[in-house]
Design an enzyme around this catalytic site. Structure first.
Site, PDB file in Angstrom:
ATOM      1  N   ASP A 107      27.212  37.939  25.303  1.00  0.00           N
ATOM      2  CA  ASP A 107      26.603  38.456  26.597  1.00  0.00           C
ATOM      3  C   ASP A 107      26.120  39.901  26.450  1.00  0.00           C
ATOM      4  OD1 ASP A 107      26.129  38.604  29.373  1.00  0.00           O
ATOM      5  OD2 ASP A 107      28.102  39.338  29.756  1.00  0.00           O
ATOM      6  N   PHE A 156      24.516  33.460  35.318  1.00  0.00           N
ATOM      7  CA  PHE A 156      25.929  33.339  34.856  1.00  0.00           C
ATOM      8  C   PHE A 156      25.971  31.698  34.611  1.00  0.00           C
ATOM      9  CE2 PHE A 156      30.401  32.480  35.033  1.00  0.00           C
ATOM     10  CZ  PHE A 156      30.952  33.398  34.600  1.00  0.00           C
TER      11      PHE A 156
HETATM   12  P1  IMP Z   1      30.862  40.186  26.034  1.00  0.00           P
HETATM   13  O1  IMP Z   1      29.422  39.700  24.777  1.00  0.00           O
HETATM   14  O2  IMP Z   1      31.751  41.098  25.341  1.00  0.00           O
HETATM   15  O3  IMP Z   1      30.032  40.690  27.068  1.00  0.00           O
HETATM   16  O4  IMP Z   1      31.434  38.910  26.474  1.00  0.00           O
HETATM   17  C1  IMP Z   1      31.477  37.682  26.300  1.00  0.00           C
HETATM   18  C2  IMP Z   1      32.444  36.761  26.948  1.00  0.00           C
HETATM   19  O5  IMP Z   1      32.137  36.639  28.373  1.00  0.00           O
HETATM   20  C3  IMP Z   1      32.175  35.499  26.392  1.00  0.00           C
HETATM   21  O6  IMP Z   1      32.929  35.040  25.559  1.00  0.00           O
HETATM   22  C4  IMP Z   1      32.502  34.718  27.640  1.00  0.00           C
HETATM   23  O7  IMP Z   1      33.911  34.512  27.807  1.00  0.00           O
HETATM   24  C5  IMP Z   1      32.072  35.563  28.775  1.00  0.00           C
HETATM   25  N1  IMP Z   1      30.898  35.393  29.474  1.00  0.00           N
HETATM   26  C6  IMP Z   1      29.579  36.182  29.318  1.00  0.00           C
HETATM   27  N2  IMP Z   1      28.637  35.554  29.921  1.00  0.00           N
HETATM   28  C7  IMP Z   1      29.234  34.465  30.560  1.00  0.00           C
HETATM   29  C8  IMP Z   1      28.800  33.496  31.537  1.00  0.00           C
HETATM   30  O8  IMP Z   1      27.357  33.142  31.665  1.00  0.00           O
HETATM   31  N3  IMP Z   1      29.342  32.198  31.733  1.00  0.00           N
HETATM   32  C9  IMP Z   1      30.707  32.439  31.553  1.00  0.00           C
HETATM   33  N4  IMP Z   1      31.573  33.232  30.858  1.00  0.00           N
HETATM   34  C10 IMP Z   1      30.768  34.643  30.235  1.00  0.00           C
END
Ligand code: IMP
Ligand code: MG
Length: 186
Positions: A107, A156
């Protein structure tokens, strides 16, 4: 019985189980070619990566050793600081290992950016990333990701390991969660 249906809160199926499996097979061929000398240690990030890991590992035609980590990000929802807490660490020693991080989704990229550096600092020979999904519009850091299943919009999504409040992980497809479920805008 008042069983909760999996499908009621979903809007669009982004990728079916069949698509995910087909794409993983292509990614596995790339990974096999890139690690022809020595298989990498697959490091899965709990809990979301369980499905990707299970399917990718079985698709790979080499000895695929697996290890697992659980991490949690501080400041999620308010200000993503990129500071990560290790809830469960690896069992394996990474010295001189080629590590392939297996993730469900990227994300902001903050978690993996931190994790990649953390694993590299343990003496790994290389650290690469394989993710089933990525949201390019949501990325806040520059992060090299060697293997990406699908780039998706910044909605999401749930299913195939991804949860909302721990539900929907066992959905076979990846689908967009209806905004009314989490109180977002349609
Ligand atoms: P980031 O890349 O550090 O923002 O965080 C990634 C984490 O956020 C992932 O490993 C998921 O656990 C969670 N996450 C991000 N986007 C989604 C989504 O659309 N659905 C479910 N979990 C998500
Ligand atoms: Mg995750």
């Amino acid at each position: 019985m008042d069983a909760k249906h999996l499908g009621d809160d979903l809007t669009v199926v982004l990728h079916t189980e069949a698509e995910l499996h087909a794409r993983l097979a292509e990614m596995a061929r790339e990974i096999e070619a890139d690690y022809a000398e020595e298989p990498p240690l697959l490091v899965g990030v709990l809990k979301g990566a369980v499905m990707v890991m299970a399917d990718l590992a079985r698709e790979l035609r080499f000895h695929a050793q697996m290890d697992w980590m659980a991490v949690s990000s501080y400041g999620k929802g308010t200000k993503s600081s990129g500071v990560v807490k290790i809830l469960k660490d690896l069992d394996a020693d990474l010295t001189n290992r080629d590590v392939l991080i297996v993730e469900d989704i990227i994300d902001s990229g903050l978690t993996l950016s931190w994790l990649k550096e953390n694993l590299a600092s343990r003496g790994a020979r290389s650290v690469r990333i394989c993710t089933m999904l990525r949201k390019p519009e949501a990325m806040k850091v520059q992060l090299d990701v060697e293997y990406v299943g699908y780039d998706i919009p910044a909605d999401f999504v749930v299913g195939y390991g991804l949860d909302y409040a721990e539900d929907y992980r066992n959905l076979r497809d990846v689908a967009i969660l209806a905004p009314h479920v989490y109180g977002g805008d349609a």
